[in-house]
Design a protein around this motif. Structure first.
Motif, short mmCIF file in Angstrom:
data_model
loop_
_atom_site.label_atom_id
_atom_site.label_comp_id
_atom_site.label_asym_id
_atom_site.label_seq_id
_atom_site.Cartn_x
_atom_site.Cartn_y
_atom_site.Cartn_z
N TYR A 174 4.69 43.90 -28.67
CA TYR A 174 5.73 44.13 -27.58
C TYR A 174 5.06 44.62 -26.30
O TYR A 174 4.26 45.28 -26.31
CB TYR A 174 6.77 45.28 -28.07
CG TYR A 174 7.82 44.69 -29.33
CD1 TYR A 174 8.94 43.90 -28.92
CD2 TYR A 174 7.30 45.05 -30.46
CE1 TYR A 174 9.70 43.52 -29.85
CE2 TYR A 174 8.19 44.61 -31.39
CZ TYR A 174 9.30 43.93 -31.50
OH TYR A 174 10.07 43.58 -32.49
N ASP A 212 3.41 37.38 -33.23
CA ASP A 212 4.74 37.23 -32.47
C ASP A 212 4.19 38.21 -31.35
O ASP A 212 3.99 39.26 -31.19
CB ASP A 212 5.73 37.79 -33.07
CG ASP A 212 6.45 36.89 -34.27
OD1 ASP A 212 5.70 35.77 -34.22
OD2 ASP A 212 7.21 37.45 -34.97
N SER A 216 3.71 41.83 -34.98
CA SER A 216 4.57 41.65 -33.83
C SER A 216 3.82 42.59 -32.41
O SER A 216 3.19 43.67 -32.87
CB SER A 216 5.88 41.67 -33.77
OG SER A 216 6.31 40.78 -34.53
N GLN A 237 10.64 35.71 -26.63
CA GLN A 237 9.25 35.90 -27.49
C GLN A 237 8.67 34.60 -26.88
O GLN A 237 9.23 33.58 -26.65
CB GLN A 237 9.84 35.66 -28.95
CG GLN A 237 8.56 35.82 -29.87
CD GLN A 237 9.18 35.79 -31.23
OE1 GLN A 237 10.18 36.30 -31.61
NE2 GLN A 237 8.08 35.40 -32.07
N SER A 287 6.55 39.63 -27.79
CA SER A 287 7.80 39.54 -27.44
C SER A 287 7.94 40.66 -26.28
O SER A 287 7.22 41.38 -26.09
CB SER A 287 8.90 40.16 -28.55
OG SER A 287 9.18 39.36 -29.62
N GLU A 333 15.73 40.11 -25.11
CA GLU A 333 14.52 40.02 -25.75
C GLU A 333 14.18 38.67 -25.56
O GLU A 333 14.72 37.81 -25.29
CB GLU A 333 14.79 40.51 -27.20
CG GLU A 333 13.31 40.52 -27.84
CD GLU A 333 13.51 41.09 -29.27
OE1 GLU A 333 14.59 41.37 -29.65
OE2 GLU A 333 12.45 40.94 -30.04
N TRP A 350 11.56 31.62 -30.45
CA TRP A 350 11.87 32.24 -31.95
C TRP A 350 10.81 32.15 -32.85
O TRP A 350 10.62 30.75 -33.30
CB TRP A 350 13.31 31.83 -32.37
CG TRP A 350 13.67 32.32 -33.78
CD1 TRP A 350 13.96 31.27 -34.66
CD2 TRP A 350 13.87 33.69 -34.15
NE1 TRP A 350 14.29 32.29 -35.78
CE2 TRP A 350 14.27 33.53 -35.62
CE3 TRP A 350 13.59 34.79 -33.53
CZ2 TRP A 350 14.37 34.75 -36.60
CZ3 TRP A 350 13.71 35.97 -34.45
CH2 TRP A 350 14.22 36.01 -35.62
#
Lengths: 422, 239
Positions: free
Chosen positions: A214, A128, A212, A108, A130, A106, A112
């Motif tokens: 992804y 965020d 977040s 980001q 990621s 993973e 972090w």
């Protein structure tokens, strides 16, 4: 012979109802004791469920590892060397570990907990971002509310797709607007939304998760020029493997892969959810035990009350017992009758306490399900195993409560019983 | 039917014992109707309790229907009471929270007779006693005579070989007493041995045989008409 047939049941009911106030008062203690057990165990379980629900974003056997800098010189390297993992290290770790089921790389954007400006049309927000792989959901469960999560094809084809959290949807999209197929801009790169998720749990971590985004790990490397670099690892420990053992073994594997001194305490950071779960489980086991213990003590007080009442009752019923003996009742029948009466009264009272306790738990549960606020308290319940345990305790106590009065009843000779007043 | 041989019985007292029965020898045949009389403390109720297996004895022998009753366990005694004996008490000894029919049916409960059968037989027995219209009444709703009829029905329900009645008319007026004795006479007429402890001479006079006890010893045993009237201090007294 000792079975509870209809005749014996009628006999028991007749004896109990002929002094209803006394029966009620003596039963009250036992009913209250059982009610307290159900309520305290159920409340402890409600607290446990609430805390676990807050931890729901995490999997009990999940583990996370990241690299830092070395603190011990090793194999010609100076101390303070910065360490980095890449995708080859991940594959090597997967191939060599005996303790892990899953290793997810993973990374980001911004490091972090680094947030990034994300734009959709005229809306924007800091979220965020990621890079993850398709199996990431196993390590970090989430509810996909529309669309899908990232898949292997996304990674293989290096697609510019993303899965967004529910808060991201709320902020970037109009109410009622379907985000699927729409694009969002992250650092100048456009990503098509393929799925929306809500995190599991209610804690702060879950709130962050809802904010977040992804994207495929492979796409992340190319879009943001991190290439194969890995920020940290999200892993799942194999079933039955001790978390501490897995943590230590994994750290040693990574150290050997990155030429780090085996005793370097600072080079590799690691955190296991299992330890947190174990601590919580220990706490809740203790709470359950204490609830059961104190409830049982309350129950014992009630049972002693019943014993006392039964002893008084035996004294008052001496003549009746003598009559029964003269009519052919054997000592065993008298013994069974007295123990039966105690059991009947105790179980009737216990059943009332049980029904009331479960009823109250259900009512509280219904209130909470209906949106009632009780903080970290959710779904108070009592499982069948605990009910069975409580009923066994009750049975044991009821027999104990009946034995003394029964022995007292047996000690009375028929002729003396018939002479008694009454 | 009932045979006592040298029965002795004493009650423990502080610093000694109080002899109550002193070598009782007695034979009662099937179908006899026997009155046991005596002054207070003469041992007549104790004798009845021994005959009824409600109380034990210290020495001697007791045969019931040819079986030695010495050293019976409580369980065995209960079984013999259930099979052979029926009891009628001065204070009726009905269970207060049970109806008349439930009281009558109770001995059958201990013989494990099914409920329907018990109910049927209890109703029949109450009918014979002229009490079927009071079957669902509690004892508190019955007169003394009615209670004693229910008690007699209860004693007869198991078809015992012997009825033991301890002052069965002691709590009744004279008219009702005669009525109850008539019922017991009828019972005896069907071949059942009836043994009555009484202090009333006219009740004893209705029996075939009268046994008089004094200080734990049988002092007279003969046909009812032949036994002399009790003394003034003995008459009217009870144990």
């Amino acid at each position: 012979m000792m079975g509870l047939d209809r005749d014996r049941l009628i006999e028991l009911v007749q004896v109990v109802v002929r002094n209803p106030l006394r029966a009620f008062l003596s039963a009250l203690g036992v009913g209250w004791g059982l009610f307290m057990i159900i309520i305290t165990v159920g409340a402890a379980r409600g607290l446990e469920n609430g805390v676990k629900a807050d931890m729901g974003n995490d999997v009990a056997n999940s583990m996370f590892a990241w690299t830092m800098s070395t603190s011990i010189p090793y194999k010609g390297y100076q101390r303070g060397r910065g360490l980095e993992l890449d995708i080859d290290d991940v594959r090597w770790l997967e191939a060599n570990t005996q303790h892990l089921d899953l290793v997810c790389p993973e990374i980001q954007l911004g490091g972090w907990q680094g947030t990034n400006n994300v734009i959709h049309g005229k809306q924007s927000g800091a979220f965020d971002v990621s890079g993850a792989i398709a199996q990431y959901q196993k390590a970090k469960p989430m509810n996909i509310t529309s669309g899908r999560f990232l898949n292997q094809a996304d990674l293989d084809a290096v697609r510019k797709v993303c899965v967004i959290g529910s808060r991201v949807q709320d902020i970037l999209f109009e109410f009622g607007e379907n985000p699927l197929g729409e694009t969002v801009q992250i650092q100048g790169v456009l990503f098509r939304v393929v799925g929306v998720y809500t995190p599991k749990g209610n804690d702060e971590d879950a709130q962050n998760e809802a904010e977040s985004i992804y994207i495929p790990f492979t796409t992340f490397g190319k879009a943001f020029n991190t290439r194969d670099r890995v920020g940290w690892l999200s892993m799942l420990i194999k079933d039955g493997v001790d978390a501490e053992e897995a943590e230590e073994a994994t750290k040693q594997l990574i150290k050997s892969r990155l030429s780090v001194h085996p005793d370097d305490p600072r080079a590799i950071g690691c955190w296991t959810m299992a330890e947190e779960f174990q601590k919580a489980e220990l706490l809740f086991s203790g709470m359950r035990l204490i609830s059961l213990l104190f409830g049982s003590l309350a129950l014992l007080a009630g049972v002693i009350g019943i014993t006392n009442i039964m002893l008084i009752s035996i004294k008052e019923r001496t003549k009746e017992l003598g009559i029964r003996r003269s009519l052919g009742a054997t000592p065993v029948r008298i013994l069974c009758q007295i123990i039966g009466e105690t059991l009947f009264l105790t179980f009737l009272a216990g059943l009332c306490g049980l029904v009331l306790g479960v009823g109250l738990l259900e009512a509280v549960d219904g209130y909470l399900e209906g949106g009632g606020d009780a903080g970290v308290f959710r779904h108070p319940e009592i499982d069948f195993g605990t009910v069975l345990t409580v009923l066994c305790i009750l049975l044991g106590m009821a027999i104990f409560a009946g034995i003394l009065p029964a022995i007292r009843a047996l000690a009375i000779k028929p002729v003396e019983a018939l002479r008694a007043e009454g | 039917m009932l045979a006592l041989r040298g029965i002795e019985k004493a009650y423990p007292l502080a610093g000694g014992t109080l002899p109550v029965l002193k070598g009782i020898d007695l034979n009662i045949e099937q179908g006899e109707m026997v009155a046991i009389m005596g002054s207070s403390g003469s041992g007549k109720s104790t004798l009845l309790n021994v005959l009824g297996l409600l109380d034990g004895f210290d020495s001697g022998g007791y045969d019931l229907d040819g079986v030695d009753m010495s050293g019976l366990s409580e369980k065995q005694a209960a079984r013999y009471r259930s099979l052979f004996l029926g009891f009628v008490f001065q204070s009726f000894n009905l269970i207060s929270f049970k109806t008349a029919v439930e009281n009558v049916a109770l001995p059958l409960f201990y013989q494990k007779v099914p409920r329907r059968e018990r109910q049927k037989r209890a109703m029949e027995m109450l009918g014979k006693m002229g009490m079927d219209d009071r079957a669902d009444h509690l004892p508190s709703e019955l007169s003394g005579g009615q209670k004693q009829r229910v008690a007699i029905a209860r004693a007869l329900i198991t078809e015992p070989r012997v009825i033991l009645a301890d002052e069965p008319t002691g709590a009744l007026d004279s008219s009702t007493s005669q009525d109850v004795v008539s019922v017991l006479r009828e019972v005896n007429g069907s071949g059942i041995t009836v043994i009555i402890v009484t202090h009333e001479a006219d009740i004893a006079a209705k029996c075939d045989r009268t046994i008089r006890l004094h200080d734990g010893v049988i002092i007279e045993d003969g046909r009812s008409g032949d036994v002399v009237e009790p003394t003034a201090n003995g008459a009217g007294s009870t144990d």
